[in-house]
Design a protein around this motif. Structure first.
Motif, PDB file in Angstrom:
ATOM      1  N   GLY A   1     140.627  53.268 -66.066  1.00 45.52           N
ATOM      2  CA  GLY A   1     140.295  53.867 -67.362  1.00 45.52           C
ATOM      3  C   GLY A   1     141.466  54.468 -68.120  1.00 45.52           C
ATOM      4  N   TRP A   2     142.262  55.283 -67.421  1.00 44.52           N
ATOM      5  CA  TRP A   2     143.389  55.942 -68.099  1.00 44.52           C
ATOM      6  C   TRP A   2     144.623  55.031 -68.209  1.00 44.52           C
ATOM      7  CZ3 TRP A   2     143.548  59.696 -71.409  1.00 44.52           C
ATOM      8  CH2 TRP A   2     142.514  60.644 -71.410  1.00 44.52           C
ATOM      9  N   ASN A   3     144.483  53.766 -67.835  1.00 46.85           N
ATOM     10  CA  ASN A   3     145.571  52.825 -68.149  1.00 46.85           C
ATOM     11  C   ASN A   3     145.865  52.871 -69.648  1.00 46.85           C
ATOM     12  OD1 ASN A   3     145.626  51.948 -65.527  1.00 46.85           O
ATOM     13  ND2 ASN A   3     144.910  49.863 -65.943  1.00 46.85           N
ATOM     14  N   THR A   4     144.792  53.086 -70.429  1.00 50.46           N
ATOM     15  CA  THR A   4     144.945  53.112 -71.894  1.00 50.46           C
ATOM     16  C   THR A   4     144.257  54.333 -72.466  1.00 50.46           C
ATOM     17  OG1 THR A   4     142.907  51.833 -72.177  1.00 50.46           O
ATOM     18  CG2 THR A   4     144.968  50.577 -72.078  1.00 50.46           C
ATOM     19  N   ARG A   5     144.632  54.654 -73.697  1.00 52.07           N
ATOM     20  CA  ARG A   5     143.908  55.687 -74.443  1.00 52.07           C
ATOM     21  C   ARG A   5     143.797  55.250 -75.894  1.00 52.07           C
ATOM     22  NH1 ARG A   5     147.971  60.186 -76.083  1.00 52.07           N
ATOM     23  NH2 ARG A   5     149.954  59.126 -75.762  1.00 52.07           N
TER      24      ARG A   5
ATOM     25  N   TRP B   1     143.482  50.647 -78.473  1.00 50.89           N
ATOM     26  CA  TRP B   1     143.766  51.003 -77.072  1.00 50.89           C
ATOM     27  C   TRP B   1     145.236  50.749 -76.787  1.00 50.89           C
ATOM     28  CZ3 TRP B   1     140.252  53.931 -75.179  1.00 50.89           C
ATOM     29  CH2 TRP B   1     138.924  53.765 -75.561  1.00 50.89           C
ATOM     30  N   VAL B   2     145.956  51.822 -76.498  1.00 53.07           N
ATOM     31  CA  VAL B   2     147.393  51.689 -76.220  1.00 53.07           C
ATOM     32  C   VAL B   2     147.672  52.167 -74.789  1.00 53.07           C
ATOM     33  CG1 VAL B   2     147.988  52.036 -78.661  1.00 53.07           C
ATOM     34  CG2 VAL B   2     148.001  53.994 -77.084  1.00 53.07           C
ATOM     35  N   PRO B   3     148.737  51.653 -74.174  1.00 52.50           N
ATOM     36  CA  PRO B   3     149.064  52.111 -72.813  1.00 52.50           C
ATOM     37  C   PRO B   3     149.317  53.625 -72.794  1.00 52.50           C
ATOM     38  CG  PRO B   3     150.315  50.131 -73.364  1.00 52.50           C
ATOM     39  CD  PRO B   3     149.649  50.596 -74.638  1.00 52.50           C
ATOM     40  N   THR B   4     148.674  54.313 -71.869  1.00 52.32           N
ATOM     41  CA  THR B   4     148.880  55.763 -71.732  1.00 52.32           C
ATOM     42  C   THR B   4     150.277  56.048 -71.175  1.00 52.32           C
ATOM     43  OG1 THR B   4     146.528  55.907 -71.216  1.00 52.32           O
ATOM     44  CG2 THR B   4     147.841  57.875 -70.772  1.00 52.32           C
ATOM     45  N   PHE B   5     150.801  55.087 -70.401  1.00 50.81           N
ATOM     46  CA  PHE B   5     152.097  55.285 -69.725  1.00 50.81           C
ATOM     47  C   PHE B   5     153.061  54.212 -70.218  1.00 50.81           C
ATOM     48  CE2 PHE B   5     148.439  56.388 -67.148  1.00 50.81           C
ATOM     49  CZ  PHE B   5     148.625  57.761 -67.066  1.00 50.81           C
ATOM     50  N   PRO B   6     153.686  54.447 -71.387  1.00 52.28           N
ATOM     51  CA  PRO B   6     154.429  53.376 -72.062  1.00 52.28           C
ATOM     52  C   PRO B   6     155.668  52.913 -71.306  1.00 52.28           C
ATOM     53  CG  PRO B   6     154.753  55.492 -73.169  1.00 52.28           C
ATOM     54  CD  PRO B   6     153.689  55.708 -72.144  1.00 52.28           C
ATOM     55  N   ASN B   7     156.196  53.760 -70.408  1.00 54.67           N
ATOM     56  CA  ASN B   7     157.417  53.377 -69.685  1.00 54.67           C
ATOM     57  C   ASN B   7     157.151  52.936 -68.253  1.00 54.67           C
ATOM     58  OD1 ASN B   7     158.945  54.122 -71.974  1.00 54.67           O
ATOM     59  ND2 ASN B   7     158.725  56.273 -71.375  1.00 54.67           N
ATOM     60  N   ALA B   8     155.869  52.822 -67.910  1.00 58.62           N
ATOM     61  CA  ALA B   8     155.520  52.478 -66.525  1.00 58.62           C
ATOM     62  C   ALA B   8     155.401  50.974 -66.347  1.00 58.62           C
ATOM     63  CB  ALA B   8     154.190  53.131 -66.150  1.00 58.62           C
ATOM     64  N   LYS B   9     155.581  50.575 -65.090  1.00 55.98           N
ATOM     65  CA  LYS B   9     155.188  49.231 -64.674  1.00 55.98           C
ATOM     66  C   LYS B   9     153.811  49.392 -64.037  1.00 55.98           C
ATOM     67  CE  LYS B   9     158.435  46.382 -63.271  1.00 55.98           C
ATOM     68  NZ  LYS B   9     159.498  45.864 -62.371  1.00 55.98           N
ATOM     69  N   TYR B  10     152.835  48.631 -64.518  1.00 58.84           N
ATOM     70  CA  TYR B  10     151.481  48.673 -63.950  1.00 58.84           C
ATOM     71  C   TYR B  10     151.396  47.614 -62.858  1.00 58.84           C
ATOM     72  CZ  TYR B  10     149.787  51.476 -67.971  1.00 58.84           C
ATOM     73  OH  TYR B  10     149.570  52.457 -68.908  1.00 58.84           O
ATOM     74  N   VAL B  11     151.054  48.017 -61.651  1.00 57.83           N
ATOM     75  CA  VAL B  11     151.018  47.041 -60.545  1.00 57.83           C
ATOM     76  C   VAL B  11     149.619  46.905 -59.949  1.00 57.83           C
ATOM     77  CG1 VAL B  11     153.458  47.163 -59.897  1.00 57.83           C
ATOM     78  CG2 VAL B  11     151.875  48.787 -58.907  1.00 57.83           C
ATOM     79  N   PHE B  12     149.238  45.660 -59.725  1.00 62.92           N
ATOM     80  CA  PHE B  12     147.970  45.332 -59.059  1.00 62.92           C
ATOM     81  C   PHE B  12     148.072  43.884 -58.597  1.00 62.92           C
ATOM     82  CE2 PHE B  12     147.517  45.513 -63.710  1.00 62.92           C
ATOM     83  CZ  PHE B  12     147.310  44.167 -64.020  1.00 62.92           C
ATOM     84  N   ALA B  13     147.073  43.452 -57.828  1.00 63.62           N
ATOM     85  CA  ALA B  13     147.134  42.102 -57.260  1.00 63.62           C
ATOM     86  C   ALA B  13     146.806  41.041 -58.305  1.00 63.62           C
ATOM     87  CB  ALA B  13     146.162  41.987 -56.092  1.00 63.62           C
TER      88      ALA B  13
END
Ligand SMILES: [Zn+2]
Length: 292
Positions: A124-128, A134-146
């Protein structure tokens, strides 16, 4: 603020909400009330609500601070999202983001966001919502998942049969907007050398992953929804009604509990009630859990 230390690494729980959310008889297809009677001493009131008999579920993220990197594990349900028919989760306004900032960490400082899987209560908090987008909540992060997980939900999104509208909404408002920042993982993955390791843990969903943290000979495992509730440590064959691959979910749960017990590993699941984390023990009657 609840914190744990693993070697040189600090772990902080970032709360979204905690409450008696689920009816155990609906949540666990194999539910047996006698098991709750047998474990009543520790279940009530922190893990099962005394008044309603419902399972206490916590929605929280785990913030890992290594000294060099800041990692968030799972991102709860999020604010402003259309989540009907989940009335309690629809267009929420919780202080989750303020709770994160209170720890002294800004969203811009997060280096990695790891989603154990892509269910509604983990992305949910991937975006706000900013000005209707809907924009990324963590603009400088790398989002990791399978990658398997992404492919599964993307394919499910394209089916018109038997696919829950809310899952499609979740994929569209919380996964697709961060896809340019995503690193999709195949198999095992060393996220930070000698410190943070990602491992496949399929069953609850096809691409579920767990995150292993090791520092100074201490070990923690962020287990996502391998177990939703601590009663599953004592009854590892109890799947949730939401486990996509039931036989695989049981096998994975058993392996992870075994590994936690064998290596004295702090287990940090996504939904246990207070204190939310603990150690798996192994006795002659099976597994047990000591909250820490
Ligand atoms: Zn969950």
């Amino acid at each position: 603020m609840q914190q744990w230390k693993i070697g040189n690494v600090t772990i902080t729980r970032i709360e979204e909400l905690t409450g008696p959310i689920f009816d155990p008889a609906r949540f666990f297809p194999d539910f047996d009330p006698d098991v709750f009677d047998e474990h009543s001493e520790w279940l009530y009131p922190n893990q099962v609500d005394s008044a309603s008999g419902n399972l206490i579920a916590s929605m929280h993220s785990w913030l890992i601070e290594t000294g060099h990197h800041k990692i968030l594990v799972d991102t709860c349900i999020g604010n402003d999202k259309d989540r009907m028919p989940y009335r309690n989760w629809n267009r929420m306004h919780t202080p989750w983001l303020r709770n994160l900032v209170k720890t002294g960490v800004s969203p811009e400082e997060i280096d990695f966001v790891m989603c154990t899987h892509l269910h509604i209560d983990h992305v949910g908090w991937n975006t706000r919502l900013v000005d209707g987008t809907w924009v990324p909540t963590f603009p400088n992060a790398k989002y990791v998942f399978a990658r398997t997980e992404f492919d599964f939900w993307q394919q499910a999104r394209e089916r018109t049969d038997n696919f829950n509208e809310v899952n499609k909404q979740t994929f569209d408002d919380s996964v697709l907007p961060i896809v340019d920042l995503a690193e999709m993982i195949d198999g095992e993955h060393e996220l930070i050398a000698d410190l943070v390791h990602l491992k496949p843990a399929p069953g609850h969903t096809p691409g579920s992953m767990i995150l292993q943290l090791s520092s100074k000979k201490e070990r923690a495992l962020f287990t996502g929804d391998i177990c939703h509730h601590p009663i599953q440590v004592y009854r590892p064959t109890w799947n949730s009604a939401y486990c996509e691959l039931p036989d695989q979910a049981i096998a994975t749960r058993h392996d992870i509990l075994e590994s936690c017990a064998a290596h004295r590993t702090l287990m940090l699941p996504a939904h246990f009630g207070p204190t939310h984390a603990g150690y798996v023990t192994r006795g002659i009657d099976g597994f047990g859990f000591a909250f820490a």
